[in-house]
Design an enzyme around this catalytic site. Sequence first.
Site: not given
Ligand code: ATP
Length: 304
Positions: A11, A272
């Site tokens: 995601t 967070e």
């Molecule tokens: N299958 C999933 N469904 C929903 N959330 C998930 C899943 N797998 C992981 N996550 C959560 O998604 C969060 C954000 O992920 P990540 O940092 O990789 O992506 P991002 O798009 O950069 O988001 P951010 O802007 O929060 O950094 C992670 O901290 C994790 O807890």
Amino acid sequence: MKRARIIYNPTSGRELFKKHIANVLQKLEVAGYEASCHATTAAGDAINAAKIAVERKYDIVIAAGGDGTINEVVNGLAEQEYRPKLGVIPVGTTNDFARALHIPRDIEAAVDIIVKGDTIPVDIGKMNDSYFINIAGGGRLTELTYEVPSKLKTMLGQLAYYMKGIEMLPSIRATEMSIEYDGKLFEGEAMLFLIGLTNSVGGFEKLAPDSSVNDGLFSLIILKKTNLAEFIRVVTAAITGNHINDPNVIYTSANRIKVNSTEKMQLNIDGEFGGLVPAEFENLYRHLDVFVPIDRIRPEDRVD
Ligand SMILES: Nc1ncnc2c1ncn2[C@@H]1O[C@H](COP(=O)(O)OP(=O)(O)OP(=O)(O)O)[C@@H](O)[C@H]1O
């Protein structure tokens, strides 16, 4: 044969990684790794997946996602007796950790760096019982990062933080805090404190201009109590790195930091919610070996 475990967040960001999985696996196989993937199923899952990779003694763990995913993988690896080397494929909305290590956002280029095999040891932050890779902090301003809804964050990226920040400005006020750092003490009212491992956080590329990723020291920034106009001036100066000599700012470095407050102060850890003070911070010196484009790393951060 060496073994690589990819832990990816399906995601993350614009969900780019899935399309590249076959290519990534193939590149690793050609380079002599037996490679396998774990797609995370929910928040927190990457912590467990990384712990399993430790138990199974994988040679390397590759975190594919944004800073949230890398943070979780690091939480699974930190302070384990055996720690696989860490590869990063930055496909998130925020990729501060990868940016600080000059790891490119192009997926194939990021894998090429892992395949090439150069690593440097990198410091990891510990706050109470959690670990962080970029920054921790407290004070009213740091509360805004997790108040930005994740959908909005994905759509707008960094802009969402600023919008929320502007909206919150009038309500920002100082908090009474005590910060003990390597034997020194700050006591008084402050707008926020930040404890950073890398030099660029949340779009502020020069927040801690002379920080090193593996010197065993945190950058510590304390913004003392100011009025709103001064506050805006200092935050604006921080965009260009001109906050570090500001009289309202304490900018220093330390290995151990203790923070407490007579008020209820929320902590933020890698963007967070991180619980409430009191908090103890410890810099885990050169704790993980991370694959990097070695020719882009400053000589003082390279370790032979
Ligand atoms: N299958 C999933 N469904 C929903 N959330 C998930 C899943 N797998 C992981 N996550 C959560 O998604 C969060 C954000 O992920 P990540 O940092 O990789 O992506 P991002 O798009 O950069 O988001 P951010 O802007 O929060 O950094 C992670 O901290 C994790 O807890």
